[in-house]
Design an enzyme around this catalytic site. Structure first.
Site, mmCIF file in Angstrom:
data_model
loop_
_atom_site.group_PDB
_atom_site.id
_atom_site.type_symbol
_atom_site.label_atom_id
_atom_site.label_comp_id
_atom_site.label_asym_id
_atom_site.label_seq_id
_atom_site.Cartn_x
_atom_site.Cartn_y
_atom_site.Cartn_z
ATOM 1 N N GLU A 42 -9.295 5.463 -14.257
ATOM 2 C CA GLU A 42 -9.158 4.428 -13.227
ATOM 3 C C GLU A 42 -9.544 5.029 -11.887
ATOM 4 O O GLU A 42 -8.929 5.999 -11.445
ATOM 5 C CB GLU A 42 -7.724 3.923 -13.186
ATOM 6 C CG GLU A 42 -7.435 2.948 -12.060
ATOM 7 C CD GLU A 42 -5.949 2.638 -11.918
ATOM 8 O OE1 GLU A 42 -5.509 2.415 -10.771
ATOM 9 O OE2 GLU A 42 -5.232 2.635 -12.933
ATOM 10 N N ARG A 46 -9.672 3.364 -2.792
ATOM 11 C CA ARG A 46 -8.998 3.874 -1.593
ATOM 12 C C ARG A 46 -9.938 4.692 -0.724
ATOM 13 O O ARG A 46 -9.513 5.229 0.303
ATOM 14 C CB ARG A 46 -7.794 4.738 -1.995
ATOM 15 C CG ARG A 46 -6.730 4.004 -2.769
ATOM 16 C CD ARG A 46 -5.560 4.911 -3.087
ATOM 17 N NE ARG A 46 -4.603 4.276 -3.982
ATOM 18 C CZ ARG A 46 -3.502 4.852 -4.432
ATOM 19 N NH1 ARG A 46 -3.228 6.094 -4.075
ATOM 20 N NH2 ARG A 46 -2.687 4.213 -5.247
ATOM 21 N N THR A 69 -6.305 -0.036 -7.445
ATOM 22 C CA THR A 69 -5.982 -0.400 -6.064
ATOM 23 C C THR A 69 -6.906 -1.516 -5.577
ATOM 24 O O THR A 69 -7.385 -1.504 -4.437
ATOM 25 C CB THR A 69 -6.047 0.825 -5.120
ATOM 26 O OG1 THR A 69 -5.506 1.970 -5.776
ATOM 27 C CG2 THR A 69 -5.205 0.580 -3.867
ATOM 28 N N LYS A 129 1.073 -3.494 -14.955
ATOM 29 C CA LYS A 129 1.287 -2.136 -14.461
ATOM 30 C C LYS A 129 2.676 -2.068 -13.837
ATOM 31 O O LYS A 129 2.975 -2.854 -12.926
ATOM 32 C CB LYS A 129 0.205 -1.813 -13.432
ATOM 33 C CG LYS A 129 0.443 -0.573 -12.584
ATOM 34 C CD LYS A 129 -0.713 -0.425 -11.601
ATOM 35 C CE LYS A 129 -0.454 0.685 -10.602
ATOM 36 N NZ LYS A 129 -1.637 0.963 -9.774
#
Length: 209
Positions: A42, A46, A69, A129
């Site tokens: 993953e 960011r 994210t 998640k």
């Protein structure tokens, strides 16, 4: 019909969560992860290079690469165009979920409460998640949530290290465990790909016990 995260991961239970500062490290990083036995990764959105990192790692061919994210529908679209095979968000956002469904990719929203889990299940999602997993109570939180929601599957992420793996992996509702300790920003800045390979191999080995 959109594929499930389980089908994309194809049995892999360790999900390296990567914050990659430069696309220049993407190729060596993918090589190190694959050499350690990882089959998925993953890449978090960011950093400025995140989109290009997804593209480069997806081109590697040895990993099922997803984007993490992801906060907006626009980010989800960019990630999928770059080659992301799944999308992970730190929280539940209905627009992100709808966009991923329209793009025909699995989406894994983050949840921290029973209310958020109910929203995800009501939206037809079966995998979420748990984030941030350790601050929320770790496996104790998982046990509390799975009692009223036995149909839910989880990818715990957040504050998890190798010492926590056995307990998470032993929980029947856990599909995979996400963690950043296998490939930290420090490892990447130092070019310590052998360390990344070894930490990944140790995590993968633990997941098969």
């Amino acid at each position: 019909m959109t594929a499930s995260l389980a089908s994309v991961l194809a049995g892999a239970r360790i999900l390296p969560v990567l914050t990659v500062p430069s696309v220049a490290t993407a190729g060596p990083l993918a090589d190190a992860l694959a050499a350690g036995g990882a089959r998925c990764a993953e890449v978090t959105f960011r950093t400025a290079d995140a989109e290009q990192v997804v593209k480069a790692m997806a081109a590697h061919g040895g990993l099922a690469v997803g984007a993490g994210t992801v906060l907006t529908p626009e980010q989800a679209e960019r990630a999928v165009v770059a080659g992301a095979r799944f999308v992970v968000s730190p929280g539940y956002d209905a627009e992100v979920v709808a966009t991923c469904r329209a793009l025909d990719v699995p989406v894994v929203p983050g949840i921290a409460t029973a209310t958020e889990l109910m929203r995800a299940l009501r939206a037809g999602l079966d995998t979420v998640k748990l984030f941030p997993a350790e601050p929320l109570g770790g496996t104790g939180m998982l046990k509390a949530l799975t009692a009223p929601f036995p149909q839910a599957r989880f990818v715990p992420t957040g504050g998890i290290g190798p010492a926590h793996l056995p307990a998470y992996l032993a929980h029947p509702a856990v599909l995979a465990v996400g963690g950043s300790w296998m490939a930290t920003t420090g490892h990447l800045e130092r070019g310590d790909y052998d360390r990344i390979r070894r930490l990944t191999a140790e995590a993968v080995e633990r997941s098969t016990r």
